[in-house]
Design an enzyme around this catalytic site. Structure first.
Site, PDB file in Angstrom:
ATOM      1  N   GLU A 185     -83.245 -40.566 101.581  1.00  0.00           N
ATOM      2  CA  GLU A 185     -82.397 -41.227 100.603  1.00  0.00           C
ATOM      3  C   GLU A 185     -82.060 -42.649 101.019  1.00  0.00           C
ATOM      4  O   GLU A 185     -81.982 -42.962 102.211  1.00  0.00           O
ATOM      5  CB  GLU A 185     -81.102 -40.423 100.404  1.00  0.00           C
ATOM      6  N   CYS A 223     -78.682 -49.656 101.863  1.00  0.00           N
ATOM      7  CA  CYS A 223     -78.470 -48.765 103.003  1.00  0.00           C
ATOM      8  C   CYS A 223     -79.718 -47.895 103.110  1.00  0.00           C
ATOM      9  O   CYS A 223     -80.024 -47.137 102.182  1.00  0.00           O
ATOM     10  CB  CYS A 223     -77.224 -47.910 102.782  1.00  0.00           C
ATOM     11  N   CYS A 280     -82.234 -35.789 110.989  1.00  0.00           N
ATOM     12  CA  CYS A 280     -81.694 -36.421 112.193  1.00  0.00           C
ATOM     13  C   CYS A 280     -81.559 -35.375 113.289  1.00  0.00           C
ATOM     14  O   CYS A 280     -81.310 -34.206 113.003  1.00  0.00           O
ATOM     15  CB  CYS A 280     -80.324 -37.038 111.880  1.00  0.00           C
ATOM     16  N   CYS A 337     -74.292 -34.977 114.626  1.00  0.00           N
ATOM     17  CA  CYS A 337     -72.897 -35.416 114.541  1.00  0.00           C
ATOM     18  C   CYS A 337     -72.160 -34.493 113.574  1.00  0.00           C
ATOM     19  O   CYS A 337     -72.660 -34.207 112.485  1.00  0.00           O
ATOM     20  CB  CYS A 337     -72.817 -36.868 114.066  1.00  0.00           C
ATOM     21  N   CYS A 353     -71.304 -35.547 109.699  1.00  0.00           N
ATOM     22  CA  CYS A 353     -72.338 -36.195 108.884  1.00  0.00           C
ATOM     23  C   CYS A 353     -73.274 -35.158 108.282  1.00  0.00           C
ATOM     24  O   CYS A 353     -73.803 -34.309 109.003  1.00  0.00           O
ATOM     25  CB  CYS A 353     -73.114 -37.172 109.768  1.00  0.00           C
ATOM     26  N   CYS A 370     -70.787 -42.949 102.939  1.00  0.00           N
ATOM     27  CA  CYS A 370     -71.060 -42.837 104.368  1.00  0.00           C
ATOM     28  C   CYS A 370     -70.972 -41.378 104.830  1.00  0.00           C
ATOM     29  O   CYS A 370     -69.976 -40.702 104.595  1.00  0.00           O
ATOM     30  CB  CYS A 370     -70.034 -43.691 105.111  1.00  0.00           C
TER      31      CYS A 370
END
Length: 347
Positions: free
Chosen positions: A94, A107, A114, A118, A121, A340
C-alpha cells in the site's frame, strides 16, 4: 517470454546501448527505451509507440517489464488517497497520497509485509514476504505522483518512506530507488524532500553516513527508555537507544542531513511528564530538527489506546517549555485505514 529474462529496467543506459548495438540498431534507440521506462512510465513494450513493431517484439522476447499496477483506490473524507498496488508476482503493498494546502506527500512501502513485529503497527502483524525491487518502489512513487496531478493538479512535493516494511532492511533497493527518483532522467525530485523512516537499525544508519546520502532521516522512537521501547519494538533488544544515539550522531557528522524523531502517544504508557523528560533527554543528545508527536490510530490486534486530547496538549506544552521543537501530527486517512501504523492490505 521466458521467466528468466532480465527486467529491462535493471539495465543501465550504457548496457541498453550495448544491447541495441549487438542487434544492429542505432544507439539512440536505447535513450528512447530508457525514457519510456523511467520518464514516460510505460508498463508494456507495446506502449513504446515510436519503436517499430518488430523491435517491440524483440524486446518482448528478450526482456521483462514487470510494472506495478493499481489494484484498489480509496479516498478519505479529508482528501487522503490510499492505493493498494499489485506487484508482478501478485503480492500487494500500500501507498498513500497525503495532500495539504502546501504539499503533496507520498507515503511509500519498501517491503511486502514487515519482519520487525512492532506491537502498535498493523504491518508488524504481517509476515515479511519479500523486499521491493528499486523499480517497484519507483513505480509506487510515479503512480502516486499521477494521482496528485489528476486529483489536485500538483506534482508530488515530498516522499516519506513510512509505509509497509523497514527501509533499512532493504537498503540497496531503497537507495537505488531514491537515486532514480532524484535523477534528472527520473522524477527529478530533490533528495531534501525525501525522508527515510527507520525503526532503528544502528549499523545501517551508520552506513547511510558512510554513503553520504542526501536525504533526511527519521527515527521511529515511540518510547524513550530501553525497557518500554523493547516492550513495543523488539528491534530495540539488538539496537539499544545508546547505540542508536551514537549512530544518529555519526550520520549527522557525515551528512549534516535533517534528523527527526517520530513519537506516537499511547495512553498510560508513554504520555506522562516522566516520559516527556526522557524524550527531552534523548532530543538533547542528537542534533534533531524536530519531534513529530503522532496521534495513535487503533488497529485490530493491539491493546493500545489514544490518550485524551488534554493529555496530548499538556505533553506538547511541556516539550515546548523545555525548548523542544515538537509538532503534533494529526492523522490523515483514518477512515480508510491509511493513517500511520494502519497499512495492512485491507483494501
Amino acid at each position: 517470454m521466458k521467466s528468466d529474462n532480465k527486467n529491462i529496467r535493471h539495465l543501465s543506459l550504457p548496457a541498453l546501448q550495448e544491447y541495441f548495438g549487438s542487434i544492429g540498431e542505432k544507439p539512440f534507440r536505447a535513450k528512447q527505451v530508457y525514457e519510456w521506462v523511467w520518464l514516460r512510465h510505460a508498463n508494456s513494450f507495446d506502449a513504446m509507440t515510436n519503436l517499430s513493431k518488430d523491435l517491440r517484439h524483440k524486446l518482448e522476447t528478450h526482456f521483462t517489464l514487470p510494472a506495478v499496477t493499481v489494484d484498489t483506490v480509496q479516498k478519505s473524507t479529508d482528501g487522503t488517497i490510499k492505493s493498494r498496488f499489485r506487484l508482478h508476482d501478485n503480492h500487494l503493498v500500500e501507498g498513500v497520497l497525503i495532500p495539504t494546502d502546501t504539499r503533496q506527500t507520498a507515503c511509500v512501502s519498501s517491503q511486502v509485509g514487515c519482519s520487525l513485529s512492532c506491537k502498535f503497527c498493523a504491518t508488524g502483524y504481517m509476515d515479511r514476504k519479500r523486499n521491493l525491487d528499486y523499480d517497484e518502489i519507483y513505480d509506487e512513487v510515479a503512480l502516486i505522483n499521477q494521482q496528485a496531478l489528476e486529483h489536485y493538479g500538483k506534482k508530488l512535493s515530498n516522499i516519506v518512506f513510512m509505509g509497509m516494511g523497514e527501509p533499512l532492511l532493504n537498503y540497496k533497493n531503497v537507495l537505488q530507488a531514491i537515486e532514480r527518483i532524484t535523477a534528472p532522467d527520473g522524477l527529478g525530485m530533490s533528495p531534501k524532500r525525501i525522508t527515510v523512516s527507520t525503526a532503528g537499525v544502528a549499523k545501517m544508519i551508520r552506513q547511510l553516513g558512510d554513503d553520504k546520502v542526501r536525504f533526511n532521516l527519521a527515527l521511529s522512537l515511540h518510547a524513550a527508555n530501553d525497557k518500554k521501547r523493547s516492550e513495543i519494538m523488539p528491534i530495540n533488544d539488538s539496537n539499544s537507544l545508546k547505540e542508536l544515539i551514537e549512530a544518529l550522531n555519526y550520520f549527522y557528522k557525515a551528512t549534516e542531513n535533517e534528523i527527526s524523531f517520530e513519537y506516537i502517544l499511547f495512553k498510560d504508557f508513554n504520555d506522562s511528564k516522566a516520559d516527556a523528560d526522557e524524550l527531552i533527554k534523548i532530543y538533547r543528545q542528537v542534533p534533531a530538527d524536530l519531534v513529530n508527536i503522532i496521534e495513535y490510530n487503533p488497529i485490530d490486534n493491539a491493546r493500545f489506546q489514544k490518550p485524551e486530547a488534554q493529555t496530548a496538549e499538556e505533553f506538547m506544552a511541556y516539550l515546548g517549555k523545555n525548548r523542544v521543537n515538537a509538532r503534533l501530527r494529526r492523522s490523515r486517512g483514518k477512515d480508510i485505514d491509511a493513517a500511520c501504523g494502519q497499512l495492512a492490505n485491507k483494501g
